[in-house]
Design a protein around this motif. Structure first.
Motif, PDB file in Angstrom:
ATOM      1  N   GLU A 129       0.845  -1.202   0.000  1.00 17.92           N
ATOM      2  CA  GLU A 129       0.000   0.000   0.000  1.00 17.92           C
ATOM      3  C   GLU A 129       0.882   1.255   0.000  1.00 17.92           C
ATOM      4  O   GLU A 129       0.598   2.226  -0.708  1.00 17.92           O
ATOM      5  CB  GLU A 129      -0.917   0.003   1.227  1.00 17.92           C
ATOM      6  CG  GLU A 129      -2.015  -1.044   1.184  1.00 17.92           C
ATOM      7  CD  GLU A 129      -2.848  -1.044   2.449  1.00 17.92           C
ATOM      8  OE1 GLU A 129      -2.588  -0.201   3.341  1.00 17.92           O
ATOM      9  OE2 GLU A 129      -3.757  -1.886   2.555  1.00 17.92           O
ATOM     10  N   THR A 130       1.946   1.206   0.811  1.00 16.94           N
ATOM     11  CA  THR A 130       2.849   2.358   0.907  1.00 16.94           C
ATOM     12  C   THR A 130       3.586   2.579  -0.407  1.00 16.94           C
ATOM     13  O   THR A 130       3.857   3.724  -0.782  1.00 16.94           O
ATOM     14  CB  THR A 130       3.858   2.154   2.059  1.00 16.94           C
ATOM     15  OG1 THR A 130       3.152   1.799   3.252  1.00 16.94           O
ATOM     16  CG2 THR A 130       4.650   3.420   2.329  1.00 16.94           C
ATOM     17  N   LYS A 131       3.913   1.499  -1.106  1.00 19.59           N
ATOM     18  CA  LYS A 131       4.571   1.615  -2.413  1.00 19.59           C
ATOM     19  C   LYS A 131       3.694   2.395  -3.390  1.00 19.59           C
ATOM     20  O   LYS A 131       4.175   3.244  -4.153  1.00 19.59           O
ATOM     21  CB  LYS A 131       4.874   0.235  -2.990  1.00 19.59           C
ATOM     22  CG  LYS A 131       6.115  -0.430  -2.432  1.00 19.59           C
ATOM     23  CD  LYS A 131       6.336  -1.770  -3.124  1.00 19.59           C
ATOM     24  CE  LYS A 131       7.515  -2.515  -2.550  1.00 19.59           C
ATOM     25  NZ  LYS A 131       7.698  -3.836  -3.204  1.00 19.59           N
ATOM     26  N   LYS A 132       2.395   2.104  -3.386  1.00 19.96           N
ATOM     27  CA  LYS A 132       1.470   2.798  -4.291  1.00 19.96           C
ATOM     28  C   LYS A 132       1.437   4.297  -3.982  1.00 19.96           C
ATOM     29  O   LYS A 132       1.466   5.131  -4.888  1.00 19.96           O
ATOM     30  CB  LYS A 132       0.070   2.194  -4.168  1.00 19.96           C
ATOM     31  CG  LYS A 132      -0.037   0.778  -4.712  1.00 19.96           C
ATOM     32  CD  LYS A 132      -1.426   0.196  -4.491  1.00 19.96           C
ATOM     33  CE  LYS A 132      -1.489  -1.252  -4.960  1.00 19.96           C
ATOM     34  NZ  LYS A 132      -2.832  -1.855  -4.707  1.00 19.96           N
ATOM     35  N   THR A 133       1.369   4.612  -2.689  1.00 19.24           N
ATOM     36  CA  THR A 133       1.366   6.018  -2.283  1.00 19.24           C
ATOM     37  C   THR A 133       2.683   6.693  -2.657  1.00 19.24           C
ATOM     38  O   THR A 133       2.696   7.824  -3.149  1.00 19.24           O
ATOM     39  CB  THR A 133       1.137   6.127  -0.760  1.00 19.24           C
ATOM     40  OG1 THR A 133      -0.074   5.463  -0.408  1.00 19.24           O
ATOM     41  CG2 THR A 133       1.049   7.579  -0.331  1.00 19.24           C
ATOM     42  N   SER A 134       3.793   5.990  -2.413  1.00 16.11           N
ATOM     43  CA  SER A 134       5.115   6.541  -2.731  1.00 16.11           C
ATOM     44  C   SER A 134       5.249   6.798  -4.225  1.00 16.11           C
ATOM     45  O   SER A 134       5.804   7.826  -4.640  1.00 16.11           O
ATOM     46  CB  SER A 134       6.218   5.581  -2.266  1.00 16.11           C
ATOM     47  OG  SER A 134       6.237   5.476  -0.862  1.00 16.11           O
ATOM     48  N   GLU A 135       4.759   5.874  -5.039  1.00 11.00           N
ATOM     49  CA  GLU A 135       4.855   6.043  -6.498  1.00 11.00           C
ATOM     50  C   GLU A 135       4.096   7.280  -6.954  1.00 11.00           C
ATOM     51  O   GLU A 135       4.586   8.071  -7.774  1.00 11.00           O
ATOM     52  CB  GLU A 135       4.309   4.803  -7.207  1.00 11.00           C
ATOM     53  CG  GLU A 135       4.425   4.890  -8.721  1.00 11.00           C
ATOM     54  CD  GLU A 135       3.985   3.626  -9.430  1.00 11.00           C
ATOM     55  OE1 GLU A 135       4.036   3.612 -10.679  1.00 11.00           O
ATOM     56  OE2 GLU A 135       3.573   2.653  -8.751  1.00 11.00           O
ATOM     57  N   ILE A 136       2.895   7.484  -6.407  1.00 13.17           N
ATOM     58  CA  ILE A 136       2.100   8.662  -6.761  1.00 13.17           C
ATOM     59  C   ILE A 136       2.829   9.939  -6.351  1.00 13.17           C
ATOM     60  O   ILE A 136       2.907  10.902  -7.118  1.00 13.17           O
ATOM     61  CB  ILE A 136       0.702   8.588  -6.107  1.00 13.17           C
ATOM     62  CG1 ILE A 136      -0.115   7.461  -6.737  1.00 13.17           C
ATOM     63  CG2 ILE A 136      -0.034   9.917  -6.257  1.00 13.17           C
ATOM     64  CD1 ILE A 136      -1.410   7.147  -6.017  1.00 13.17           C
ATOM     65  N   ASN A 137       3.365   9.951  -5.122  1.00 12.74           N
ATOM     66  CA  ASN A 137       4.069  11.143  -4.628  1.00 12.74           C
ATOM     67  C   ASN A 137       5.310  11.452  -5.467  1.00 12.74           C
ATOM     68  O   ASN A 137       5.604  12.617  -5.744  1.00 12.74           O
ATOM     69  CB  ASN A 137       4.450  10.947  -3.166  1.00 12.74           C
ATOM     70  CG  ASN A 137       3.256  10.969  -2.236  1.00 12.74           C
ATOM     71  OD1 ASN A 137       2.205  11.521  -2.584  1.00 12.74           O
ATOM     72  ND2 ASN A 137       3.379  10.373  -1.076  1.00 12.74           N
TER      73      ASN A 137
END
Length: 451
Positions: free
Chosen positions: A357-365
């Motif tokens: 989940e954190t990877k998805k957020t990090s990719e967007i950021n």
């Protein structure tokens, strides 16, 4: 493929590189005998200082004796701690490839002589698509009389006092009480002579607790049961009946101050009437609404840009960003004495699931940062020293920043980048509100047709 030889004091490393998938490069590194011997000696000294070898003081046994004592393989393994980082670091410093600031992924191909593969992430790139059709019509929310009245109520509430009353408790009161509860004879939750605000929707300690203590007076005792919710963080208690025993010690009522000019003067030195207070609240709410609109537009604009852009980003960058975020989250939990594993159990997720989940957020950021930086670069947005000084003067008025050294080059550079970012966002917001030329021409034709 050309073999490059590093120019350093040992002159003993060779490397080649090849493109890898996902915007990465693999360096094939071969370490020579002289370089290896140097790090074997470093390893020997570390091992000798912690070994007790009969006939020698700590750290005094000769190299050959230590090697015989621990074995060549152990000595090599110890040397890798310094040899591999040094070899990889030297190679990366002597290449013209644009490498991202992430930890290389290293694989040992051969142990002696040492051959390693180091996979590194390249600096991510983005090609921004057309923004010609990017249009958003969002507007700031208007401030109403109710909004102002709600703020007034909050201010009055913040200046309220609690006074003991000799009557039955009701919603909005604060009661001082002790409660004990148990489930199947096992202690559940307890509190000793604590203040409890009676709120119908409160789940402290469980939803439905407050309605059970309505109508009580100091000295009253009461027993009742409440059902523990299904999603309770301690699963063994979920959906079970809990027996509560409650004793009331006092009932207090909230007394709000009277809203008049005298009250306003007590709040601030630069306003003296209720009208001035309401005007200031109205202005503050307007600014807040405009800032909220800016955040909404920023998110929409950057999402639009991401959707219409092409990226080349190494998964290594995303993974490192996600790991850093999780480490920071664990630190925050630790500061509040919250066990991270218990938190994971409470939310019903594994560490791997949280990481994904954190990877998805990090990719967007990361993508948001890339499109904005690329837009700023393409538009050649500049920040002057005068801009920085003006922003610093504003920051100095905030108590949070009064101890900060604004003469520091790092601080000024940070301020510069923040201003540049804000200029970029403001430019994009203006662009998103402009009507396209084709739309304007079409509107004129319609007007002429109506004449």
């Amino acid at each position: 493929m050309e073999v490059k030889k590093l120019t350093n004091s040992l002159n003993d490393i060779k490397f080649t590189h090849e493109d890898d998938k996902d915007n990465q490069v693999i360096f094939h590194i071969s370490v020579g005998e002289k370089f290896t011997d140097n790090h074997l000696k470093i390893a020997y000294k570390k091992i000798a200082n912690r070994l007790n070898i009969p006939g020698f003081r700590k750290g005094k046994a000769p190299y050959k004796i230590v090697e015989q004592f621990v074995g060549r393989e152990y000595l090599m393994e110890e040397s890798f701690e310094t040899m591999i980082p040094k070899a990889v670091g030297d190679v990366l410093q002597n290449t013209e490839i644009s490498i991202a600031n992430t930890t290389p992924r290293v694989s040992i191909i051969e142990r002696e002589p040492l051959k390693i593969d180091a996979t590194v992430a390249l600096i991510p790139t983005v090609k921004i698509g057309s923004l010609a059709k990017m249009r958003f019509t969002d507007k700031a929310v208007s401030t109403t009389k109710k909004d102002i009245d709600d703020q007034i109520t909050q201010i009055l509430d913040s200046q309220s006092k609690w006074e003991d009353v000799e009557r039955k408790s009701k919603y909005g009161d604060t009661v001082n009480l002790t409660y004990k509860s148990s489930i199947d004879g096992e202690e559940f939750v307890t509190s000793d002579k604590s203040d409890h605000i009676i709120d119908e929707n409160s789940s402290n300690p469980l939803l439905g607790f407050s309605p059970k203590i309505i109508g009580l007076v100091p000295g009253d005792k009461k027993s009742f049961t409440l059902k523990v919710p299904k999603d309770y963080f301690e699963k063994k208690f979920a959906e079970k009946e809990s027996l509560f025993e409650v004793e009331i010690f006092s009932v207090k009522e909230k007394i709000l101050p009277k809203l008049d000019d005298k009250f306003v003067v007590s709040l601030s030195q630069d306003i003296s009437t209720v009208k001035e207070l309401k005007d200031r609240i109205k202005q503050s709410l307007k600014l807040r609404s405009e800032e909220n609109l800016k955040r909404i537009l920023e998110d929409k604009i950057l999402d639009y840009m991401i959707e219409n852009s092409k990226f080349e980003i190494s998964p290594m960058i995303i993974e490192q960003s996600a790991n850093n975020s999780m480490e920071e989250q664990e630190k925050q939990f630790s500061q509040y004495n919250i066990n991270y594993e218990q938190y994971l159990s409470g939310v019903g997720k594994s560490r791997d699931e949280i990481l994904e989940e954190t990877k998805k957020t990090s990719e967007i950021n990361i993508k948001k940062m890339l499109v904005l930086e690329e837009y700023i670069k393409n538009k050649k947005i500049k920040v002057t020293d005068k801009d920085i000084d003006k922003e610093i003067d504003l920051l100095k008025t905030n108590p949070q920043y009064q101890t900060m050294d604004f003469t520091s080059d790092n601080i000024r550079e940070s301020v510069r980048e923040n201003i540049k970012r804000q200029k970029g966002i403001n430019d994009l917001i203006s662009l998103s509100k402009k009507k396209s030329t084709s739309t304007t021409k079409k509107s004129k034709k319609v007007s002429k047709g109506n004449e």
